[in-house]
Design an enzyme around this catalytic site. Sequence first.
Site, PDB file in Angstrom:
ATOM      1  N   LEU A  21       0.930  -1.119  -0.058  1.00  0.00           N
ATOM      2  CA  LEU A  21      -0.070  -0.015   0.010  1.00  0.00           C
ATOM      3  C   LEU A  21       0.938   1.317   0.061  1.00  0.00           C
ATOM      4  CD1 LEU A  21      -2.804  -1.272   2.538  1.00  0.00           C
ATOM      5  CD2 LEU A  21      -2.765  -1.315   0.194  1.00  0.00           C
ATOM      6  N   HIS A  25      -3.476   4.215  -2.662  1.00  0.00           N
ATOM      7  CA  HIS A  25      -4.394   3.257  -1.866  1.00  0.00           C
ATOM      8  C   HIS A  25      -5.159   3.960  -0.800  1.00  0.00           C
ATOM      9  CE1 HIS A  25      -1.523   0.128  -3.446  1.00  0.00           C
ATOM     10  NE2 HIS A  25      -2.309  -0.219  -4.219  1.00  0.00           N
ATOM     11  N   GLN A 141      -9.018  -0.086 -16.418  1.00  0.00           N
ATOM     12  CA  GLN A 141      -9.755  -1.063 -15.452  1.00  0.00           C
ATOM     13  C   GLN A 141     -11.097  -0.324 -14.968  1.00  0.00           C
ATOM     14  OE1 GLN A 141      -7.590  -3.027 -12.436  1.00  0.00           O
ATOM     15  NE2 GLN A 141      -8.171  -1.514 -11.073  1.00  0.00           N
ATOM     16  N   SER A 174       2.717   0.526  -6.708  1.00  0.00           N
ATOM     17  CA  SER A 174       3.528  -0.301  -6.035  1.00  0.00           C
ATOM     18  C   SER A 174       4.773  -0.753  -7.044  1.00  0.00           C
ATOM     19  CB  SER A 174       2.598  -1.609  -5.811  1.00  0.00           C
ATOM     20  OG  SER A 174       1.618  -1.288  -5.277  1.00  0.00           O
TER      21      SER A 174
HETATM   22  P1  AMP Z   1      -3.544  -1.968  -7.039  1.00  0.00           P
HETATM   23  O1  AMP Z   1      -3.162  -2.631  -5.787  1.00  0.00           O
HETATM   24  O2  AMP Z   1      -2.433  -1.596  -7.913  1.00  0.00           O
HETATM   25  O3  AMP Z   1      -4.289  -3.197  -7.742  1.00  0.00           O
HETATM   26  O4  AMP Z   1      -4.541  -0.746  -6.838  1.00  0.00           O
HETATM   27  C1  AMP Z   1      -5.605  -0.934  -5.943  1.00  0.00           C
HETATM   28  C2  AMP Z   1      -6.243   0.253  -6.366  1.00  0.00           C
HETATM   29  O5  AMP Z   1      -5.809   1.599  -6.160  1.00  0.00           O
HETATM   30  C3  AMP Z   1      -6.830   0.537  -7.921  1.00  0.00           C
HETATM   31  O6  AMP Z   1      -8.069   0.909  -7.928  1.00  0.00           O
HETATM   32  C4  AMP Z   1      -5.955   1.378  -8.345  1.00  0.00           C
HETATM   33  O7  AMP Z   1      -6.311   2.043  -9.652  1.00  0.00           O
HETATM   34  C5  AMP Z   1      -5.729   2.488  -7.177  1.00  0.00           C
HETATM   35  N1  AMP Z   1      -4.351   3.142  -7.156  1.00  0.00           N
HETATM   36  C6  AMP Z   1      -3.215   2.809  -7.541  1.00  0.00           C
HETATM   37  N2  AMP Z   1      -2.342   3.814  -7.607  1.00  0.00           N
HETATM   38  C7  AMP Z   1      -2.787   4.777  -7.309  1.00  0.00           C
HETATM   39  C8  AMP Z   1      -2.778   6.336  -7.183  1.00  0.00           C
HETATM   40  N3  AMP Z   1      -1.535   6.704  -7.570  1.00  0.00           N
HETATM   41  N4  AMP Z   1      -3.546   7.133  -7.118  1.00  0.00           N
HETATM   42  C9  AMP Z   1      -5.078   6.895  -7.065  1.00  0.00           C
HETATM   43  N5  AMP Z   1      -5.435   5.321  -6.971  1.00  0.00           N
HETATM   44  C10 AMP Z   1      -4.491   4.437  -7.129  1.00  0.00           C
END
Ligand code: AMP
Length: 268
Positions: A21, A25, A141, A174
């Site tokens: 995270l 997130h 997505q 990440s």
């Molecule tokens: P992930 O853990 O990469 O699958 O991301 C989980 C959620 O967090 C997804 O809905 C991503 O679009 C969102 N997310 C990832 N990076 C960011 C960011 N920099 N700003 C806003 N939301 C994010």
Amino acid sequence: MSRRWRREGLSIGLVPTMGALHAGHLSLVERACQENDRVVVSIFVNPIQFGPGEDFERYPRDAERDAALLAKAGVDAIYRPTVAAMYPPGSSTRIHVAAVTEPLEGQARPGHFDGVATVVAKLFTAVEPDRAYFGQKDAQQVAVVKRMARDLDFQVEIRVCPTVREPDGVARSSRNAYLNVEERKAAASLSSALRLAAGTYAGGERHPQRLREILRERLEAEPLAQVEYAELVDPETFTAPGSLAVLAVRIGRTRLIDNHDLAMEFPG
Ligand code: AMP
């Protein structure tokens, strides 16, 4: 737990994540906490959304750190299923969303969105949230999840939160953890290209071809960057032309994506 909360008349927000995270997130979590009585964060590195040769094995995992961050943020439950619980032997159903999954990320990562749609549907079924939170960072997505929720009659509101960026503009991810110092500097070329194109758009330029060239020229000026795509698309269909600039760029071994609606001012 979710069923009990529902019986008690409490609203439930779900934030699906793959863990590791970061502030992006946590912005989703914060919004979910503001809008719901109870918040569930799922942490699941979903094997079926990774292609062969992608980074499933080396994807960063740190359950303890994630749990500490989420406790501090005030979430009510972490849902962290095992792969065997999600996909027990014999599990063979996949959700395929057509059309919007085909171009761009869908082309570059065959099967990726089937994996995403399937796991998100399973999370919705398990948690039965009133609202689910997704980041604009993964724009295609978002379009896929919205389409799937509508088509399958999920009674869940899809909330989209703005992309959280580092001070130099780089979108939090990440996967930024894979970058060395030089690559991390080069990663700024993505947001820099989006900023430049947004400025040009604000100046009156509307030709998709010209805006696309601006994106590409800026990215190609960065020696460590290998452009996979740089396109202007409609944010719902991802096929028709529109004002959403979407980028996928390889910096060394790391594949980064970013996007910005050029009709809006670039932040920072
Ligand atoms: P992930 O853990 O990469 O699958 O991301 C989980 C959620 O967090 C997804 O809905 C991503 O679009 C969102 N997310 C990832 N990076 C960011 C960011 N920099 N700003 C806003 N939301 C994010």
